[in-house]
Design a protein around this motif. Structure first.
Motif, PDB file in Angstrom:
ATOM      1  N   MET A 205     -37.328  31.516  61.628  1.00  0.00           N
ATOM      2  CA  MET A 205     -38.487  30.986  62.656  1.00  0.00           C
ATOM      3  C   MET A 205     -39.154  29.873  62.190  1.00  0.00           C
ATOM      4  O   MET A 205     -39.565  29.685  61.133  1.00  0.00           O
ATOM      5  CB  MET A 205     -39.227  32.251  62.688  1.00  0.00           C
ATOM      6  N   PRO A 206     -38.923  28.772  62.906  1.00  0.00           N
ATOM      7  CA  PRO A 206     -39.888  27.489  62.575  1.00  0.00           C
ATOM      8  C   PRO A 206     -41.378  27.667  62.195  1.00  0.00           C
ATOM      9  O   PRO A 206     -41.833  28.477  62.601  1.00  0.00           O
ATOM     10  CB  PRO A 206     -39.424  26.500  63.634  1.00  0.00           C
ATOM     11  N   ASP A 207     -41.735  26.634  61.464  1.00  0.00           N
ATOM     12  CA  ASP A 207     -42.956  26.803  61.006  1.00  0.00           C
ATOM     13  C   ASP A 207     -43.902  26.534  62.358  1.00  0.00           C
ATOM     14  O   ASP A 207     -43.680  25.762  63.091  1.00  0.00           O
ATOM     15  CB  ASP A 207     -43.252  25.811  59.834  1.00  0.00           C
ATOM     16  N   PHE A 208     -45.064  27.206  62.358  1.00  0.00           N
ATOM     17  CA  PHE A 208     -46.109  27.039  63.502  1.00  0.00           C
ATOM     18  C   PHE A 208     -47.459  27.167  62.905  1.00  0.00           C
ATOM     19  O   PHE A 208     -47.622  27.679  61.905  1.00  0.00           O
ATOM     20  CB  PHE A 208     -46.092  28.360  64.317  1.00  0.00           C
ATOM     21  N   THR A 209     -48.095  26.021  63.164  1.00  0.00           N
ATOM     22  CA  THR A 209     -49.325  25.609  62.544  1.00  0.00           C
ATOM     23  C   THR A 209     -50.400  25.517  63.552  1.00  0.00           C
ATOM     24  O   THR A 209     -50.347  24.934  64.663  1.00  0.00           O
ATOM     25  CB  THR A 209     -49.598  24.292  61.642  1.00  0.00           C
ATOM     26  N   VAL A 210     -51.679  25.877  63.282  1.00  0.00           N
ATOM     27  CA  VAL A 210     -52.888  25.902  64.107  1.00  0.00           C
ATOM     28  C   VAL A 210     -53.918  25.281  63.370  1.00  0.00           C
ATOM     29  O   VAL A 210     -54.267  25.728  62.126  1.00  0.00           O
ATOM     30  CB  VAL A 210     -53.166  27.132  64.778  1.00  0.00           C
ATOM     31  N   THR A 211     -54.796  24.253  63.607  1.00  0.00           N
ATOM     32  CA  THR A 211     -55.975  23.703  62.977  1.00  0.00           C
ATOM     33  C   THR A 211     -56.846  23.595  63.805  1.00  0.00           C
ATOM     34  O   THR A 211     -56.643  23.616  65.038  1.00  0.00           O
ATOM     35  CB  THR A 211     -55.494  22.235  62.466  1.00  0.00           C
ATOM     36  N   VAL A 212     -58.199  23.825  63.435  1.00  0.00           N
ATOM     37  CA  VAL A 212     -59.341  23.703  64.204  1.00  0.00           C
ATOM     38  C   VAL A 212     -60.378  22.754  63.378  1.00  0.00           C
ATOM     39  O   VAL A 212     -60.436  22.892  62.322  1.00  0.00           O
ATOM     40  CB  VAL A 212     -59.997  25.301  64.239  1.00  0.00           C
ATOM     41  N   ALA A 213     -61.027  22.049  64.237  1.00  0.00           N
ATOM     42  CA  ALA A 213     -62.099  21.184  63.880  1.00  0.00           C
ATOM     43  C   ALA A 213     -63.107  21.304  64.855  1.00  0.00           C
ATOM     44  O   ALA A 213     -63.022  21.256  66.215  1.00  0.00           O
ATOM     45  CB  ALA A 213     -61.617  19.839  63.998  1.00  0.00           C
ATOM     46  N   HIS A 214     -64.360  21.186  64.256  1.00  0.00           N
ATOM     47  CA  HIS A 214     -65.571  21.452  65.239  1.00  0.00           C
ATOM     48  C   HIS A 214     -66.471  20.331  65.113  1.00  0.00           C
ATOM     49  O   HIS A 214     -66.417  19.524  63.900  1.00  0.00           O
ATOM     50  CB  HIS A 214     -66.650  22.580  64.851  1.00  0.00           C
ATOM     51  N   ASP A 215     -67.250  19.724  66.144  1.00  0.00           N
ATOM     52  CA  ASP A 215     -68.099  18.712  66.223  1.00  0.00           C
ATOM     53  C   ASP A 215     -69.315  19.219  66.866  1.00  0.00           C
ATOM     54  O   ASP A 215     -69.200  20.342  67.602  1.00  0.00           O
ATOM     55  CB  ASP A 215     -67.666  17.457  66.300  1.00  0.00           C
ATOM     56  N   ALA A 216     -70.358  18.334  67.203  1.00  0.00           N
ATOM     57  CA  ALA A 216     -71.553  19.008  67.864  1.00  0.00           C
ATOM     58  C   ALA A 216     -71.164  19.216  69.183  1.00  0.00           C
ATOM     59  O   ALA A 216     -71.787  20.165  69.715  1.00  0.00           O
ATOM     60  CB  ALA A 216     -72.513  17.825  67.655  1.00  0.00           C
ATOM     61  N   ASP A 217     -70.235  18.473  69.862  1.00  0.00           N
ATOM     62  CA  ASP A 217     -69.947  18.701  71.408  1.00  0.00           C
ATOM     63  C   ASP A 217     -68.888  19.278  71.725  1.00  0.00           C
ATOM     64  O   ASP A 217     -68.695  19.937  72.579  1.00  0.00           O
ATOM     65  CB  ASP A 217     -69.901  17.349  72.043  1.00  0.00           C
ATOM     66  N   GLU A 218     -67.858  19.561  70.974  1.00  0.00           N
ATOM     67  CA  GLU A 218     -66.450  20.160  71.070  1.00  0.00           C
ATOM     68  C   GLU A 218     -65.850  20.644  69.839  1.00  0.00           C
ATOM     69  O   GLU A 218     -66.007  20.109  68.784  1.00  0.00           O
ATOM     70  CB  GLU A 218     -65.815  18.695  71.677  1.00  0.00           C
ATOM     71  N   THR A 219     -64.998  21.541  70.362  1.00  0.00           N
ATOM     72  CA  THR A 219     -64.005  22.081  69.248  1.00  0.00           C
ATOM     73  C   THR A 219     -62.516  21.614  69.626  1.00  0.00           C
ATOM     74  O   THR A 219     -62.231  21.708  70.752  1.00  0.00           O
ATOM     75  CB  THR A 219     -63.927  23.516  69.293  1.00  0.00           C
ATOM     76  N   VAL A 220     -61.781  21.313  68.549  1.00  0.00           N
ATOM     77  CA  VAL A 220     -60.273  20.924  68.795  1.00  0.00           C
ATOM     78  C   VAL A 220     -59.358  21.855  68.106  1.00  0.00           C
ATOM     79  O   VAL A 220     -59.644  21.966  66.799  1.00  0.00           O
ATOM     80  CB  VAL A 220     -60.114  19.368  68.412  1.00  0.00           C
ATOM     81  N   ILE A 221     -58.727  22.243  68.896  1.00  0.00           N
ATOM     82  CA  ILE A 221     -57.451  23.261  68.336  1.00  0.00           C
ATOM     83  C   ILE A 221     -56.326  22.568  68.524  1.00  0.00           C
ATOM     84  O   ILE A 221     -56.035  22.351  69.712  1.00  0.00           O
ATOM     85  CB  ILE A 221     -57.602  24.613  68.890  1.00  0.00           C
ATOM     86  N   ALA A 222     -55.380  22.333  67.425  1.00  0.00           N
ATOM     87  CA  ALA A 222     -54.120  21.659  67.642  1.00  0.00           C
ATOM     88  C   ALA A 222     -53.315  22.611  67.093  1.00  0.00           C
ATOM     89  O   ALA A 222     -53.404  23.187  66.077  1.00  0.00           O
ATOM     90  CB  ALA A 222     -54.291  20.279  66.498  1.00  0.00           C
ATOM     91  N   ALA A 223     -52.133  22.720  67.724  1.00  0.00           N
ATOM     92  CA  ALA A 223     -51.040  23.644  67.464  1.00  0.00           C
ATOM     93  C   ALA A 223     -49.744  22.863  67.323  1.00  0.00           C
ATOM     94  O   ALA A 223     -49.538  21.957  68.198  1.00  0.00           O
ATOM     95  CB  ALA A 223     -50.910  24.956  68.431  1.00  0.00           C
TER      96      ALA A 223
END
Length: 113
Positions: A1-19
């Motif tokens: 199975m190929p690698d799968f990554t999820v990263t999460v970043a928060h700031d005051a106004d927004e959360t960013v989830i990158a997959a």
């Protein structure tokens, strides 16, 4: 199975989830875990799909469920970097118009904030 990554970043106004990888039955739980850990009161989520090369019906269901959850709580979901195959699936199913989709992910996490 190929690698799968999820990263999460928060700031005051927004959360960013990158997959990155293939968003399918085996990888959706990883994204769901990241979503479940969102801070209370965070009403804006940017889901960066620029690293997603393939999405199946489970990925589509995850996006639709997330969209409904955020809208029900007064939040907003923005999809960024949607490549050809995931975009085609969204269009084929008529779901594309349900999402706020932007092309670029330049200003996402790691931009020096």
């Amino acid at each position: 199975m190929p690698d799968f990554t999820v990263t999460v970043a928060h700031d005051a106004d927004e959360t960013v989830i990158a997959a990155a990888g293939e968003l399918d039955m085996s990888t959706c739980p990883k994204v769901a875990e990241a979503i479940a850990a969102l801070p209370a009161g965070n009403t804006s989520l940017r889901l960066d799909l620029s690293g997603i090369s393939f999405m199946d019906s489970m990925g589509l269901n995850l996006l639709l469920t997330l969209r409904r959850r955020l809208e029900d709580s007064g939040g907003r979901l923005v999809l960024t970097g949607v490549h050809q195959q995931p975009s085609g699936l969204l269009r084929l199913t008529g779901a594309y118009s349900l999402f706020d989709i932007t092309e670029a992910a330049d200003n996402l996490a790691g931009s020096g904030r």
